[in-house]
Design a protein around this motif. Sequence first.
Motif, PDB file in Angstrom:
ATOM      1  N   ASN A 107       0.818  -1.218   0.000  1.00 29.64           N
ATOM      2  CA  ASN A 107       0.000   0.000   0.000  1.00 29.64           C
ATOM      3  C   ASN A 107       0.849   1.264   0.000  1.00 29.64           C
ATOM      4  OD1 ASN A 107      -2.994  -0.895   0.443  1.00 29.64           O
ATOM      5  ND2 ASN A 107      -1.780  -2.183   1.835  1.00 29.64           N
ATOM      6  N   GLY A 108       2.007   1.197  -0.644  1.00 31.53           N
ATOM      7  CA  GLY A 108       2.842   2.384  -0.779  1.00 31.53           C
ATOM      8  C   GLY A 108       3.334   2.948   0.530  1.00 31.53           C
ATOM      9  N   GLY A 109       3.490   2.108   1.547  1.00 33.08           N
ATOM     10  CA  GLY A 109       3.970   2.562   2.845  1.00 33.08           C
ATOM     11  C   GLY A 109       2.877   2.892   3.836  1.00 33.08           C
ATOM     12  N   SER A 110       1.624   2.948   3.370  1.00 30.12           N
ATOM     13  CA  SER A 110       0.517   3.226   4.284  1.00 30.12           C
ATOM     14  C   SER A 110      -0.053   1.912   4.808  1.00 30.12           C
ATOM     15  CB  SER A 110      -0.577   4.032   3.583  1.00 30.12           C
ATOM     16  OG  SER A 110      -1.432   3.179   2.841  1.00 30.12           O
ATOM     17  N   LEU A 111      -1.037   2.005   5.683  1.00 30.31           N
ATOM     18  CA  LEU A 111      -1.672   0.822   6.253  1.00 30.31           C
ATOM     19  C   LEU A 111      -2.902   0.397   5.468  1.00 30.31           C
ATOM     20  CD1 LEU A 111      -1.364   1.650  10.075  1.00 30.31           C
ATOM     21  CD2 LEU A 111       0.268   0.529   8.561  1.00 30.31           C
ATOM     22  N   GLY A 112      -3.016   0.858   4.235  1.00 31.73           N
ATOM     23  CA  GLY A 112      -4.128   0.429   3.391  1.00 31.73           C
ATOM     24  C   GLY A 112      -5.381   1.258   3.623  1.00 31.73           C
ATOM     25  N   TYR A 113      -6.519   0.623   3.415  1.00 33.16           N
ATOM     26  CA  TYR A 113      -7.799   1.337   3.471  1.00 33.16           C
ATOM     27  C   TYR A 113      -8.298   1.540   4.900  1.00 33.16           C
ATOM     28  CZ  TYR A 113      -9.972  -3.127   4.582  1.00 33.16           C
ATOM     29  OH  TYR A 113     -10.317  -4.304   5.195  1.00 33.16           O
ATOM     30  N   VAL A 114      -7.822   0.738   5.857  1.00 31.09           N
ATOM     31  CA  VAL A 114      -8.399   0.757   7.208  1.00 31.09           C
ATOM     32  C   VAL A 114      -8.312   2.136   7.871  1.00 31.09           C
ATOM     33  CG1 VAL A 114      -8.305  -0.267   9.521  1.00 31.09           C
ATOM     34  CG2 VAL A 114      -7.993  -1.722   7.503  1.00 31.09           C
ATOM     35  N   PRO A 115      -7.189   2.869   7.790  1.00 31.22           N
ATOM     36  CA  PRO A 115      -7.153   4.186   8.452  1.00 31.22           C
ATOM     37  C   PRO A 115      -8.224   5.164   7.960  1.00 31.22           C
ATOM     38  CG  PRO A 115      -4.928   3.470   7.908  1.00 31.22           C
ATOM     39  CD  PRO A 115      -5.863   2.504   7.245  1.00 31.22           C
ATOM     40  N   THR A 116      -8.691   4.980   6.722  1.00 26.48           N
ATOM     41  CA  THR A 116      -9.697   5.920   6.204  1.00 26.48           C
ATOM     42  C   THR A 116     -11.005   5.835   6.978  1.00 26.48           C
ATOM     43  OG1 THR A 116     -10.622   4.398   4.538  1.00 26.48           O
ATOM     44  CG2 THR A 116      -8.693   5.685   3.894  1.00 26.48           C
TER      45      THR A 116
END
Length: 545
Positions: A36-45
């Motif tokens: 996810n490009g260094g992010s934690l994916g969709y969950v933080p949204t």
Amino acid sequence: LVLRKPITQDSVMNNDLGSLHTSNLLRAMANLKAANGGSLGYVPTYHGDAPGPCGASACCPHGSSLEFLPWHRLYAVQMDTEIRTQSTGVTSSTPAQPFTPATLPYWDWTTNGPGAGSGPMTALPDLVSAPTIIDPMTASVIPNPFFQGFIPGTASNTVRNPLAILFSNPTFLTRVISSLSEPTFSQFSNQLVDPHNDIHWMTGGGGGSMSSQTYAAYDPIFYLHHNMIDCVWAVFQYLSPTINPLAGTLSLVQHPFGNPSENPQEITGRNDIVSNTLDYENNLCYTYALTGNPFLGRLNIRSNDIVFGGMNLSQISDMVYKVGDTEHLYAGFFLQSFDTSYRITFNICHFYDGQKQRCFPGGALTVFGGRAERVYVNDIVTKVEITDKLDANFVKVDETNSIAIEIDQVETADGKEIPKGELFQPLNVLRYRRFSAEAGGYGARDMFTVNFGLGSKNPPKISILVGTLVKLGNPEKSTILAQFYEAANKEAFEKCNVRESKLLTSEFEEPSEGLHYYFLGHNECSDKTRLAVNVYWAPRNDVAS
């Protein structure tokens, strides 16, 4: 059924999770971020993005004492499931328990170590605190995937600037214990939010991601923190097995978990109402080490397993019971949203025979918020203990000595000020000692002292538990005797119409269940002199009775 284990500041060094669990956890988080490009994916949204999965407002219900815990229980499962479904590179040929799941632990921020007699924490957990970490299975130094996360919306990484007050702070444990002594679910939830908010504020610090509802969930430490909050709720469920959210809230849908276009997970999707979050073992498939064998599916008060604060369940239960052995005084606040996190510092003003003697520092309270948060005004009081502050300043509240809570400053996470007049007037809460004559037939009984005429507006409505006493007054002496009335209806209340209202002749009121309208007569008629009180019934526990 997976087991959530605690971590403290030296858990990796001490191998508290076990080498394979720690190694799998590091690789799973690294794989999630790499995908996810260094992010934690969709969950933080789900947590703070607005507009986002829940429309124009953020999804998380931080202002609801009835939904805060159920929503975040689902949310923690959402991330834990994402982590556990990542490939860790472990295969059937890997030696030493190849199928140990990469389950997220909970961060026990009440202690510096898992053993009995440990003191307050003095550092962040070593799982998250450094940019590199040693993989215990390979003994190689790797980038630490728990050190930070990427925020796509700002094209930047999360930042932590922990405040000094986060460390060597014994109040985190005492506040958790105090929350567990509350007689109803909504009161417990409201009080647990107090240390929850402080951990966010103090871990993020000035300009830090954790101090903002908008960005906190992009930092991996967020989920370790909320697993701790959930563990405390699990303990409350054991100590008070029949005390759940009110029946009217059990069917509330927790968004966006039930929306298949937003949620790819089946486990949270099928359990998206409050009632389904209560049985976390059978419905959400995880447990805590609250028993000698957690996979038996029930808790055991005689277990020696350390839960938090260096204590097992039996020791925690004893501490909770002892809360009721003494009388407690609190500053009471009714919190509201301002689209940001903010911290209230307040003073305690001492009055002798109606004359103000002096004011001295009383403490602080943090409110966790962010951009486009769900708008709320909380009608359940959030309390800050001031008993020790009164004792240290030799103030004993009695017939001639009284106190009032005065807001000193309201500062946002980015250093701006909110005008004090925007907040509601605090009140005093006295909780009587268990089995005292004042407590009557109640295990935990409060008296709310509402001081009128001190310059700030009252909240639109406050809600109190049946049996709570209410004292209306003004600590300052006046040549005009203060007269308080109960209006017969809302119209008389809004006009402060004394002719259609009953003059109160008793110093204390014990209002019956339902809505009551009080006002200060023969004075200006405004939010400063009126107060609506909703008296509600809720199931009570026997922890403090």
